[in-house]
Scaffold this motif. Structure first.
Motif, mmCIF file in Angstrom:
data_model
loop_
_atom_site.group_PDB
_atom_site.id
_atom_site.type_symbol
_atom_site.label_atom_id
_atom_site.label_comp_id
_atom_site.label_asym_id
_atom_site.label_seq_id
_atom_site.Cartn_x
_atom_site.Cartn_y
_atom_site.Cartn_z
ATOM 1 N N LYS A 101 0.856 -1.183 0.000
ATOM 2 C CA LYS A 101 0.000 0.000 0.000
ATOM 3 C C LYS A 101 0.891 1.232 0.000
ATOM 4 O O LYS A 101 1.998 1.208 0.533
ATOM 5 C CB LYS A 101 -0.905 0.040 1.236
ATOM 6 C CG LYS A 101 -1.960 -1.056 1.253
ATOM 7 C CD LYS A 101 -2.857 -0.950 2.469
ATOM 8 C CE LYS A 101 -3.881 -2.064 2.476
ATOM 9 N NZ LYS A 101 -4.747 -2.002 3.671
ATOM 10 N N SER A 102 0.385 2.299 -0.605
ATOM 11 C CA SER A 102 1.073 3.587 -0.590
ATOM 12 C C SER A 102 0.165 4.607 0.068
ATOM 13 O O SER A 102 -1.033 4.658 -0.220
ATOM 14 C CB SER A 102 1.416 4.035 -2.011
ATOM 15 O OG SER A 102 2.392 3.193 -2.574
ATOM 16 N N VAL A 103 0.754 5.406 0.952
ATOM 17 C CA VAL A 103 -0.007 6.422 1.684
ATOM 18 C C VAL A 103 0.375 7.790 1.135
ATOM 19 O O VAL A 103 1.543 8.181 1.163
ATOM 20 C CB VAL A 103 0.292 6.347 3.202
ATOM 21 C CG1 VAL A 103 -0.493 7.420 3.950
ATOM 22 C CG2 VAL A 103 -0.033 4.960 3.748
ATOM 23 N N GLU A 104 -0.642 8.500 0.631
ATOM 24 C CA GLU A 104 -0.459 9.880 0.165
ATOM 25 C C GLU A 104 -0.849 10.816 1.301
ATOM 26 O O GLU A 104 -1.902 10.640 1.904
ATOM 27 C CB GLU A 104 -1.401 10.196 -1.001
ATOM 28 C CG GLU A 104 -1.116 9.497 -2.277
ATOM 29 C CD GLU A 104 -2.117 9.919 -3.359
ATOM 30 O OE1 GLU A 104 -1.756 9.790 -4.518
ATOM 31 O OE2 GLU A 104 -3.245 10.350 -3.037
ATOM 32 N N PHE A 105 0.022 11.791 1.569
ATOM 33 C CA PHE A 105 -0.294 12.726 2.640
ATOM 34 C C PHE A 105 0.270 14.095 2.313
ATOM 35 O O PHE A 105 1.084 14.252 1.406
ATOM 36 C CB PHE A 105 0.210 12.214 3.991
ATOM 37 C CG PHE A 105 1.699 11.989 4.060
ATOM 38 C CD1 PHE A 105 2.536 12.933 4.628
ATOM 39 C CD2 PHE A 105 2.257 10.823 3.567
ATOM 40 C CE1 PHE A 105 3.909 12.722 4.705
ATOM 41 C CE2 PHE A 105 3.623 10.592 3.647
ATOM 42 C CZ PHE A 105 4.445 11.539 4.214
ATOM 43 N N CYS A 106 -0.192 15.076 3.074
ATOM 44 C CA CYS A 106 0.171 16.451 2.787
ATOM 45 C C CYS A 106 0.467 17.220 4.066
ATOM 46 O O CYS A 106 -0.159 16.998 5.091
ATOM 47 C CB CYS A 106 -1.000 17.112 2.062
ATOM 48 S SG CYS A 106 -0.626 18.775 1.497
ATOM 49 N N SER A 107 1.426 18.099 3.954
ATOM 50 C CA SER A 107 1.692 19.089 4.993
ATOM 51 C C SER A 107 1.455 20.443 4.337
ATOM 52 O O SER A 107 2.212 20.843 3.446
ATOM 53 C CB SER A 107 3.138 19.009 5.480
ATOM 54 O OG SER A 107 3.477 20.192 6.173
ATOM 55 N N ALA A 108 0.414 21.131 4.756
ATOM 56 C CA ALA A 108 0.109 22.436 4.160
ATOM 57 C C ALA A 108 1.290 23.390 4.319
ATOM 58 O O ALA A 108 1.638 24.130 3.392
ATOM 59 C CB ALA A 108 -1.150 23.015 4.792
ATOM 60 N N VAL A 109 1.938 23.341 5.472
ATOM 61 C CA VAL A 109 3.054 24.260 5.746
ATOM 62 C C VAL A 109 4.239 23.940 4.836
ATOM 63 O O VAL A 109 4.771 24.830 4.149
ATOM 64 C CB VAL A 109 3.467 24.200 7.232
ATOM 65 C CG1 VAL A 109 4.723 25.013 7.483
ATOM 66 C CG2 VAL A 109 2.322 24.682 8.115
ATOM 67 N N LEU A 110 4.673 22.670 4.822
ATOM 68 C CA LEU A 110 5.829 22.307 3.993
ATOM 69 C C LEU A 110 5.535 22.484 2.505
ATOM 70 O O LEU A 110 6.386 22.954 1.746
ATOM 71 C CB LEU A 110 6.262 20.869 4.270
ATOM 72 C CG LEU A 110 6.947 20.620 5.604
ATOM 73 C CD1 LEU A 110 7.230 19.138 5.786
ATOM 74 C CD2 LEU A 110 8.225 21.436 5.707
ATOM 75 N N SER A 111 4.330 22.116 2.090
ATOM 76 C CA SER A 111 3.970 22.261 0.679
ATOM 77 C C SER A 111 3.997 23.725 0.256
ATOM 78 O O SER A 111 4.519 24.068 -0.812
ATOM 79 C CB SER A 111 2.585 21.661 0.411
ATOM 80 O OG SER A 111 2.622 20.276 0.639
ATOM 81 N N ARG A 112 3.460 24.576 1.091
ATOM 82 C CA ARG A 112 3.446 26.005 0.789
ATOM 83 C C ARG A 112 4.862 26.566 0.728
ATOM 84 O O ARG A 112 5.217 27.297 -0.197
ATOM 85 C CB ARG A 112 2.609 26.736 1.864
ATOM 86 C CG ARG A 112 2.546 28.216 1.700
ATOM 87 C CD ARG A 112 1.756 28.598 0.495
ATOM 88 N NE ARG A 112 1.829 30.032 0.312
ATOM 89 C CZ ARG A 112 1.085 30.690 -0.532
ATOM 90 N NH1 ARG A 112 0.206 30.063 -1.257
ATOM 91 N NH2 ARG A 112 1.210 31.973 -0.664
#
Length: 176
Positions: A101-112
């Motif tokens: 399985k692959s988990v997609e995730f996001c950090s709004a701070v790091l992405s920005r």
């Protein structure tokens, strides 16, 4: 006017150059043997961690590690099932994973921060960490992700932060 094969017009090497050439080839070959495959893969673009814990436990640990850092899980992709299903449809019969399985995730701070610094870094969103078990090693669970290139992490504090976050999440998944 058509294509013609050219005759071999390489100049003949003097005997002393031939022996030096053979020596260099032998030295390179022996160097590869003594270096070994693990050192040759030092520039591998993927980081892989191994655990003797079960697949579901490592998946749970990964999800917890992501959420504890205040990040949002967008999706869990059932990669092993998809590859097994499509492999059969395409005539491939070798099983690649027992589970994956692959988990997609996001950090709004790091992405920005990383896209503000360099807009093309949008390709890094979302972050993806994969967990898998191989058929020939059913007692080991692997956690893998794409590494941030070393030069980019050295030149950019935010990319160094992304690299540290990915490493920390993967380590936490296999450590608990």
């Amino acid at each position: 006017v058509g294509w013609r094969e050219s005759p071999n017009i390489e100049p003949e090497m003097p005997n002393e150059d031939k022996s030096m050439h053979a020596f260099v080839r032998a030295a390179l070959f022996l160097g590869l043997i003594t270096v070994g495959p693990s050192n040759l893969l030092a520039d591998d673009p993927y980081a892989v961690h191994t655990s003797d814990a079960g697949f579901e436990e490592v998946m749970d640990n990964l999800k917890l590690a992501i959420q504890e850092r205040g990040m949002y899980i967008n999706n869990v992709m059932h990669m092993g099932e998809m590859l097994e299903r499509t492999g059969g449809d395409l005539g491939f019969d070798r099983q690649i994973y027992l589970k994956a399985k692959s988990v997609e995730f996001c950090s709004a701070v790091l992405s920005r921060k990383m896209t503000a610094e360099k807009p093309s870094r949008i390709v890094n969103c979302p972050f993806i960490v994969s967990v898998y078990v191989l058929p020939d090693r059913p007692d080991a669970t692997y956690v893998a992700y794409r590494k941030v290139p070393g030069s980019e992490a050295e030149q950019s504090p935010v990319m160094a932060e992304v690299a540290a976050m990915l490493e920390g999440v993967a380590e936490a998944a296999v450590a608990w």
